[in-house]
Design a protein around this motif. Structure first.
Motif, PDB file in Angstrom:
ATOM      1  N   GLU A  43      37.076  10.500  34.339  1.00 53.39           N
ATOM      2  CA  GLU A  43      35.815  11.176  34.651  1.00 53.39           C
ATOM      3  C   GLU A  43      35.657  11.408  36.158  1.00 53.39           C
ATOM      4  O   GLU A  43      35.109  12.430  36.569  1.00 53.39           O
ATOM      5  CB  GLU A  43      34.634  10.366  34.115  1.00 53.39           C
ATOM      6  N   ASN A  44      36.098  10.472  36.958  1.00 49.20           N
ATOM      7  CA  ASN A  44      35.998  10.588  38.423  1.00 49.20           C
ATOM      8  C   ASN A  44      37.253  10.135  39.167  1.00 49.20           C
ATOM      9  O   ASN A  44      37.394  10.416  40.357  1.00 49.20           O
ATOM     10  CB  ASN A  44      34.814   9.744  38.930  1.00 49.20           C
ATOM     11  N   LYS A  47      39.615  12.561  41.149  1.00 47.79           N
ATOM     12  CA  LYS A  47      39.008  13.509  42.092  1.00 47.79           C
ATOM     13  C   LYS A  47      39.494  13.208  43.509  1.00 47.79           C
ATOM     14  O   LYS A  47      40.043  12.134  43.795  1.00 47.79           O
ATOM     15  CB  LYS A  47      37.490  13.457  41.959  1.00 47.79           C
ATOM     16  N   HIS A  80      42.170  15.715  36.358  1.00 45.75           N
ATOM     17  CA  HIS A  80      40.925  16.371  36.795  1.00 45.75           C
ATOM     18  C   HIS A  80      40.488  15.760  38.113  1.00 45.75           C
ATOM     19  O   HIS A  80      40.129  14.601  38.116  1.00 45.75           O
ATOM     20  CB  HIS A  80      39.857  16.177  35.721  1.00 45.75           C
ATOM     21  N   ASN A 126      38.748  23.674  40.244  1.00 53.59           N
ATOM     22  CA  ASN A 126      37.508  23.477  39.499  1.00 53.59           C
ATOM     23  C   ASN A 126      36.365  24.234  40.180  1.00 53.59           C
ATOM     24  O   ASN A 126      36.195  24.140  41.399  1.00 53.59           O
ATOM     25  CB  ASN A 126      37.193  21.960  39.492  1.00 53.59           C
ATOM     26  N   GLU A 235      34.789  19.688  28.822  1.00 55.70           N
ATOM     27  CA  GLU A 235      33.745  18.718  29.197  1.00 55.70           C
ATOM     28  C   GLU A 235      32.541  18.846  28.269  1.00 55.70           C
ATOM     29  O   GLU A 235      31.384  18.784  28.700  1.00 55.70           O
ATOM     30  CB  GLU A 235      33.314  18.931  30.659  1.00 55.70           C
ATOM     31  N   TRP A 265      32.488  14.945  27.140  1.00 57.33           N
ATOM     32  CA  TRP A 265      32.361  14.375  28.494  1.00 57.33           C
ATOM     33  C   TRP A 265      31.667  13.012  28.417  1.00 57.33           C
ATOM     34  O   TRP A 265      30.553  12.822  28.919  1.00 57.33           O
ATOM     35  CB  TRP A 265      31.645  15.343  29.420  1.00 57.33           C
TER      36      TRP A 265
HETATM   37  C1  XIL Z   1      30.583  14.330  36.893  1.00 56.23           C
HETATM   38  C2  XIL Z   1      30.736  12.892  36.426  1.00 56.23           C
HETATM   39  O1  XIL Z   1      30.497  12.839  35.043  1.00 56.23           O
HETATM   40  C3  XIL Z   1      29.772  11.994  37.171  1.00 56.23           C
HETATM   41  O2  XIL Z   1      30.053  10.625  36.879  1.00 56.23           O
HETATM   42  C4  XIL Z   1      29.880  12.215  38.671  1.00 56.23           C
HETATM   43  O3  XIL Z   1      28.865  11.477  39.326  1.00 56.23           O
HETATM   44  C5  XIL Z   1      29.739  13.674  39.024  1.00 56.23           C
HETATM   45  O4  XIL Z   1      30.708  14.426  38.291  1.00 56.23           O
HETATM   46  N1  XIL Z   1      31.759  19.242  36.195  1.00 56.23           N
HETATM   47  C6  XIL Z   1      32.926  18.556  36.396  1.00 56.23           C
HETATM   48  C7  XIL Z   1      32.934  17.069  36.321  1.00 56.23           C
HETATM   49  O5  XIL Z   1      33.994  19.167  36.549  1.00 56.23           O
HETATM   50  O6  XIL Z   1      33.860  16.492  37.203  1.00 56.23           O
HETATM   51  C8  XIL Z   1      31.571  16.494  36.565  1.00 56.23           C
HETATM   52  O7  XIL Z   1      31.624  15.092  36.316  1.00 56.23           O
HETATM   53  C9  XIL Z   1      30.532  17.178  35.694  1.00 56.23           C
HETATM   54  C10 XIL Z   1      30.464  18.644  35.999  1.00 56.23           C
END
Ligand code: XIL
Length: 299
Positions: A43-44, A47, A80, A126, A235, A265
């Motif tokens: 999820e993070n 990044k 991601h 992204n 997501e 997601w």
């Molecule tokens: C979100 C996560 O779910 C959160 O935990 C974080 O604080 C912020 O990012 N689009 C995306 C994802 O591509 O990476 C995002 O995820 C949600 C929107």
């Protein structure tokens, strides 16, 4: 099948979830993950701020926890994300111009090389397009390095991990009549025409009252697929988690041969980045919601 992953696999698709490394010790969470899903997106943890917190110092501990958990159980991984305007480390936020371009390319090369052979598909870039009716690129430090930053990112990713599918991923690209959807379509069409390496389009598909599930969603999926790319729903969450809407999303994907998988997601509502919308398939106790049956019945 009796689980999301097994049922999707019978249809030649995967069913994934976004996963947080710090929750892997929660037995309810991990129990659902291991039982139901066969694709995982950190999820993070992949990044830019997580993997390169200081310039040229890479940090893969939390991402590795997820990758190892998944791969040791036969689940695949969506990476991601390699290039994004958001969740950049401070050092990158403060960069611009050719130095930033080089830093972005170095980041992509390093991370994609580290995970070479372990990632099913990478969200290489992204959210590079603006909301609204302009169809323009989103302004960002990366965009200001030159309009060719997206193709440069894809070429670097292909060179580093030739076996991974390379995706462009965005939100509010679900409604076929929206300018942003059309702009992404033209980008993919242009890349295919010019031989820029791209294999897939990711539709985030965060549906809520402001951006509802559109009746032309299937048209969007099939139109992207007709360009010769896979389409992945990357997501998915739906405010209120209507079983009917979840089922319709699944049916739309199954109707398009190159829609090859869906990812929700998060697992429980309490895991969601939009928890107050209760948008997911499992309740806070880990029980199956009606939306779960909506998905399973549609698969
Ligand atoms: C979100 C996560 O779910 C959160 O935990 C974080 O604080 C912020 O990012 N689009 C995306 C994802 O591509 O990476 C995002 O995820 C949600 C929107």
């Amino acid at each position: 099948g009796t689980t999301l992953g097994a049922s999707a696999a019978e249809k030649g698709r995967y069913f994934g979830a976004a996963v947080a490394a710090y929750k892997l010790g929660d037995s309810v969470y991990t129990g659902i993950l291991n039982r139901e899903f066969n694709m995982v997106t950190p999820e993070n943890e992949m990044k830019i701020d997580a993997t390169e917190p200081n310039r040229n110092q890479f940090s893969y501990g939390n991402a590795d926890r997820i990758v190892n958990h998944a791969r040791s159980r036969g689940m695949r991984v969506r990476g991601h994300t390699l290039a994004w305007h958001s969740q950049q480390p401070g050092w990158m936020q403060n960069m611009s111009g050719s130095a930033l371009r080089q830093a972005m390319l170095n980041h992509i090369t390093q991370v994609a090389t580290y995970y070479r052979g372990k990632i099913y598909s990478w969200d290489v870039v992204n959210e590079a397009f603006a909301d609204g009716n302009s169809g323009a690129r989103r302004d960002s430090n990366l965009q200001r390095t030159g309009n060719d930053w997206i193709e440069a990112a894809f070429r670097a990713a292909r060179a580093a991990d030739p076996g991974a599918k390379l995706c462009y991923n965005d939100y509010n690209t679900d409604n076929w009549s929206h300018a942003k959807t059309q702009a992404v379509y033209r980008l993919v069409q242009d890349f295919k025409n010019r031989g820029v390496p791209i294999d897939c389009v990711g539709l985030q598909s965060h549906f809520n009252n402001n951006s509802p599930y559109p009746s032309n969603y299937r048209t969007t999926l099939s139109s992207f697929a007709a360009l010769g790319v896979d389409v992945q729903i990357t997501e998915l969450d739906i405010q209120g988690a209507s079983a009917t809407t979840y089922g319709n999303v699944v049916k739309d994907c199954l109707a398009v041969a190159r829609c090859n998988g869906l990812t929700v997601w998060g697992i429980r509502d309490s895991d969601s980045w939009r928890a107050s919308q209760t948008p997911l398939l499992f309740n806070n106790s880990g029980g199956k919601k009606p939306a779960y049956d909506g998905v399973l019945n549609a698969l």
